[in-house]
Design a protein around this motif. Structure first.
Motif, PDB file in Angstrom:
ATOM      1  N   GLY A  11       0.937  -1.310  -0.092  1.00  0.00           N
ATOM      2  CA  GLY A  11      -0.046   0.063  -0.135  1.00  0.00           C
ATOM      3  C   GLY A  11       0.907   1.201   0.024  1.00  0.00           C
ATOM      4  N   TYR A  12       0.560   2.288  -0.531  1.00  0.00           N
ATOM      5  CA  TYR A  12       1.261   3.384  -0.697  1.00  0.00           C
ATOM      6  C   TYR A  12      -0.026   4.525  -0.125  1.00  0.00           C
ATOM      7  CZ  TYR A  12       3.539   7.865  -2.189  1.00  0.00           C
ATOM      8  OH  TYR A  12       4.120   8.752  -2.295  1.00  0.00           O
ATOM      9  N   GLY A  13       0.766   5.626   0.507  1.00  0.00           N
ATOM     10  CA  GLY A  13      -0.182   6.726   0.909  1.00  0.00           C
ATOM     11  C   GLY A  13       0.745   8.055   1.166  1.00  0.00           C
ATOM     12  N   GLU A  14       0.140   9.213   0.975  1.00  0.00           N
ATOM     13  CA  GLU A  14       0.793  10.232   1.298  1.00  0.00           C
ATOM     14  C   GLU A  14      -0.046  11.449   1.710  1.00  0.00           C
ATOM     15  OE1 GLU A  14       2.516  11.038  -2.850  1.00  0.00           O
ATOM     16  OE2 GLU A  14       1.577  12.992  -2.725  1.00  0.00           O
ATOM     17  N   ASP A  15       0.239  12.460   2.494  1.00  0.00           N
ATOM     18  CA  ASP A  15      -0.307  13.627   2.975  1.00  0.00           C
ATOM     19  C   ASP A  15       0.514  14.777   3.066  1.00  0.00           C
ATOM     20  OD1 ASP A  15      -2.598  14.724   3.994  1.00  0.00           O
ATOM     21  OD2 ASP A  15      -2.188  14.472   5.856  1.00  0.00           O
ATOM     22  N   ALA A  16      -0.036  15.913   2.801  1.00  0.00           N
ATOM     23  CA  ALA A  16       0.686  17.218   3.129  1.00  0.00           C
ATOM     24  C   ALA A  16      -0.223  18.235   3.782  1.00  0.00           C
ATOM     25  CB  ALA A  16       1.083  17.689   1.690  1.00  0.00           C
ATOM     26  N   HIS A  17       0.425  19.165   4.586  1.00  0.00           N
ATOM     27  CA  HIS A  17      -0.151  20.298   5.445  1.00  0.00           C
ATOM     28  C   HIS A  17       0.692  21.483   5.081  1.00  0.00           C
ATOM     29  CE1 HIS A  17      -3.935  18.274   6.779  1.00  0.00           C
ATOM     30  NE2 HIS A  17      -3.276  17.276   6.973  1.00  0.00           N
ATOM     31  N   ARG A  18      -0.054  22.469   5.217  1.00  0.00           N
ATOM     32  CA  ARG A  18       0.558  23.779   5.155  1.00  0.00           C
ATOM     33  C   ARG A  18       1.098  24.158   6.799  1.00  0.00           C
ATOM     34  NH1 ARG A  18      -1.756  28.765   5.699  1.00  0.00           N
ATOM     35  NH2 ARG A  18      -3.797  27.899   5.666  1.00  0.00           N
ATOM     36  N   LEU A  19       2.181  25.048   6.947  1.00  0.00           N
ATOM     37  CA  LEU A  19       2.824  25.206   8.200  1.00  0.00           C
ATOM     38  C   LEU A  19       2.166  26.847   8.376  1.00  0.00           C
ATOM     39  CD1 LEU A  19       6.304  23.683   7.660  1.00  0.00           C
ATOM     40  CD2 LEU A  19       4.784  22.895   8.960  1.00  0.00           C
ATOM     41  N   SER A  20       2.007  26.737   9.732  1.00  0.00           N
ATOM     42  CA  SER A  20       1.857  28.121  10.261  1.00  0.00           C
ATOM     43  C   SER A  20       1.907  28.276  11.717  1.00  0.00           C
ATOM     44  CB  SER A  20       0.293  28.386   9.970  1.00  0.00           C
ATOM     45  OG  SER A  20      -0.357  29.673  10.451  1.00  0.00           O
ATOM     46  N   ALA A  21       2.409  29.325  11.966  1.00  0.00           N
ATOM     47  CA  ALA A  21       2.508  29.732  13.538  1.00  0.00           C
ATOM     48  C   ALA A  21       1.328  29.556  14.343  1.00  0.00           C
ATOM     49  CB  ALA A  21       3.048  31.194  13.583  1.00  0.00           C
ATOM     50  N   GLY A  22       1.671  29.265  15.796  1.00  0.00           N
ATOM     51  CA  GLY A  22       0.508  29.011  16.523  1.00  0.00           C
ATOM     52  C   GLY A  22      -0.225  27.619  16.312  1.00  0.00           C
ATOM     53  N   ARG A  23       0.124  26.918  15.583  1.00  0.00           N
ATOM     54  CA  ARG A  23      -0.230  25.442  15.308  1.00  0.00           C
ATOM     55  C   ARG A  23       0.980  24.543  15.677  1.00  0.00           C
ATOM     56  NH1 ARG A  23      -5.381  24.050  14.244  1.00  0.00           N
ATOM     57  NH2 ARG A  23      -4.494  22.014  13.698  1.00  0.00           N
ATOM     58  N   SER A  24       0.574  23.413  16.306  1.00  0.00           N
ATOM     59  CA  SER A  24       1.642  22.269  16.835  1.00  0.00           C
ATOM     60  C   SER A  24       1.997  21.466  15.680  1.00  0.00           C
ATOM     61  CB  SER A  24       0.942  21.271  17.910  1.00  0.00           C
ATOM     62  OG  SER A  24      -0.052  21.887  18.427  1.00  0.00           O
ATOM     63  N   LEU A  25       3.121  21.038  15.736  1.00  0.00           N
ATOM     64  CA  LEU A  25       3.816  20.123  14.808  1.00  0.00           C
ATOM     65  C   LEU A  25       3.633  18.365  15.469  1.00  0.00           C
ATOM     66  CD1 LEU A  25       4.947  19.751  11.933  1.00  0.00           C
ATOM     67  CD2 LEU A  25       7.075  20.183  12.928  1.00  0.00           C
ATOM     68  N   VAL A  26       2.672  17.809  14.886  1.00  0.00           N
ATOM     69  CA  VAL A  26       2.627  16.595  15.504  1.00  0.00           C
ATOM     70  C   VAL A  26       2.947  15.407  14.435  1.00  0.00           C
ATOM     71  CG1 VAL A  26       1.136  14.679  16.633  1.00  0.00           C
ATOM     72  CG2 VAL A  26       0.798  17.221  16.845  1.00  0.00           C
ATOM     73  N   LEU A  27       3.906  14.570  14.423  1.00  0.00           N
ATOM     74  CA  LEU A  27       4.641  13.554  13.504  1.00  0.00           C
ATOM     75  C   LEU A  27       4.538  12.421  14.114  1.00  0.00           C
ATOM     76  CD1 LEU A  27       7.374  15.674  11.868  1.00  0.00           C
ATOM     77  CD2 LEU A  27       5.292  15.092  11.166  1.00  0.00           C
ATOM     78  N   GLY A  28       3.954  11.561  13.704  1.00  0.00           N
ATOM     79  CA  GLY A  28       3.745  10.135  14.192  1.00  0.00           C
ATOM     80  C   GLY A  28       3.260  10.079  15.684  1.00  0.00           C
ATOM     81  N   GLY A  29       2.611  11.036  15.977  1.00  0.00           N
ATOM     82  CA  GLY A  29       2.084  11.093  17.377  1.00  0.00           C
ATOM     83  C   GLY A  29       2.840  11.803  18.390  1.00  0.00           C
ATOM     84  N   VAL A  30       4.121  12.353  17.807  1.00  0.00           N
ATOM     85  CA  VAL A  30       5.079  12.804  18.643  1.00  0.00           C
ATOM     86  C   VAL A  30       5.047  14.401  18.548  1.00  0.00           C
ATOM     87  CG1 VAL A  30       7.599  13.204  19.057  1.00  0.00           C
ATOM     88  CG2 VAL A  30       6.689  11.034  18.707  1.00  0.00           C
ATOM     89  N   GLU A  35       8.524  26.028  15.361  1.00  0.00           N
ATOM     90  CA  GLU A  35       7.954  27.503  15.433  1.00  0.00           C
ATOM     91  C   GLU A  35       6.671  27.524  14.739  1.00  0.00           C
ATOM     92  OE1 GLU A  35      10.878  30.254  13.683  1.00  0.00           O
ATOM     93  OE2 GLU A  35      12.279  29.980  15.452  1.00  0.00           O
ATOM     94  N   ARG A  36       6.448  26.444  13.770  1.00  0.00           N
ATOM     95  CA  ARG A  36       5.103  26.307  13.311  1.00  0.00           C
ATOM     96  C   ARG A  36       4.687  24.838  13.197  1.00  0.00           C
ATOM     97  NH1 ARG A  36       6.124  28.834   7.188  1.00  0.00           N
ATOM     98  NH2 ARG A  36       7.861  27.236   7.215  1.00  0.00           N
ATOM     99  N   GLY A  37       3.246  24.765  13.116  1.00  0.00           N
ATOM    100  CA  GLY A  37       2.686  23.557  12.858  1.00  0.00           C
ATOM    101  C   GLY A  37       1.923  23.431  11.750  1.00  0.00           C
ATOM    102  N   ALA A  38       1.209  22.163  11.471  1.00  0.00           N
ATOM    103  CA  ALA A  38       0.240  21.958  10.461  1.00  0.00           C
ATOM    104  C   ALA A  38      -0.917  22.596  10.551  1.00  0.00           C
ATOM    105  CB  ALA A  38       0.086  20.365  10.319  1.00  0.00           C
ATOM    106  N   VAL A  39      -1.463  23.121   9.625  1.00  0.00           N
ATOM    107  CA  VAL A  39      -2.963  23.896   9.763  1.00  0.00           C
ATOM    108  C   VAL A  39      -3.933  22.830   9.050  1.00  0.00           C
ATOM    109  CG1 VAL A  39      -4.508  25.484   8.322  1.00  0.00           C
ATOM    110  CG2 VAL A  39      -2.128  26.105   9.112  1.00  0.00           C
ATOM    111  N   ALA A  40      -4.721  22.315  10.022  1.00  0.00           N
ATOM    112  CA  ALA A  40      -5.486  21.023   9.610  1.00  0.00           C
ATOM    113  C   ALA A  40      -6.829  21.107  10.358  1.00  0.00           C
ATOM    114  CB  ALA A  40      -4.838  19.755   9.753  1.00  0.00           C
TER     115      ALA A  40
END
Ligand code: C5P
Ligand code: MG
Length: 164
Positions: A11-30, A35-40
């Protein structure tokens, strides 16, 4: 849908999000110090979203948007571990189980190398895999896409009975 009895599926999958100040950056649950996180609509965890899509694609079960529409207020700020759990369940219902995965995250800043073991271990734990079954590489975009974070994932699925 009945799936062909293959010795394995990919299986193959992909995802992308825009970065913005004031959001958290969560990757693999970590949560990554950044300084910026994913707008979602959800927590914007591109690793878990791409992985969930890879699982669903591997068993021809559509994509996460069908299970968790981002127009539905019930899924606002959803913990993406719940999306992954659902995708793992669908994979098992279709007779397969996740054996191994390979992940690439593209992000210019911050550097993620120091967090590789922690993120891989967290993803492995969420999937019930040994850490050695989670390959994780990081790439910059060479400043071609400084305002976005992207994950791409390949999974290997084995028929449930063969995988112990
Ligand atoms: O620029 P390039 O993509 O070639 O950089 C690759 C190297 O930088 C790899 O060793 C990778 O692990 C590391 N890297 C990182 N954090 C990022 C992007 C790349 O540690 N956000
Ligand atoms: Mg390079």
């Amino acid at each position: 849908m009945t799936l062909a009895p293959l010795p394995y599926r990919i299986g193959y999958g992909e995802d992308a999000h825009r970065l913005s100040a004031g959001r958290s950056l969560v990757l693999g649950g970590v949560t990554v110090p950044a300084e910026r996180g994913a707008v979602a609509h959800s927590d914007g965890d591109v690793i878990l979203h791409a992985l969930s899509d890879a699982l669903l694609a591997g068993v021809a079960a559509g994509d996460i948007g069908q299970y968790f529409p981002d127009t539905d207020a019930a899924w606002k700020d959803l913990d993406s571990a719940q999306i992954l759990t659902r995708a793992l369940d669908v994979t098992r219902e279709r007779g397969y189980t996740l054996a191994q995965l390979s992940l690439v995250v593209t992000l210019d800043q911050p550097r993620l190398g120091p967090l590789r073991a922690e993120i891989a271990a967290h993803v492995a734990a969420l999937c019930g895999l040994a850490p050695g079954e989670v390959g994780l590489s990081f790439k910059t975009s060479e400043r071609l896409a400084p305002d976005h974070v992207q994950a791409r994932v390949t999974v290997l699925l084995l028929p449930e009975a063969d995988h112990e």
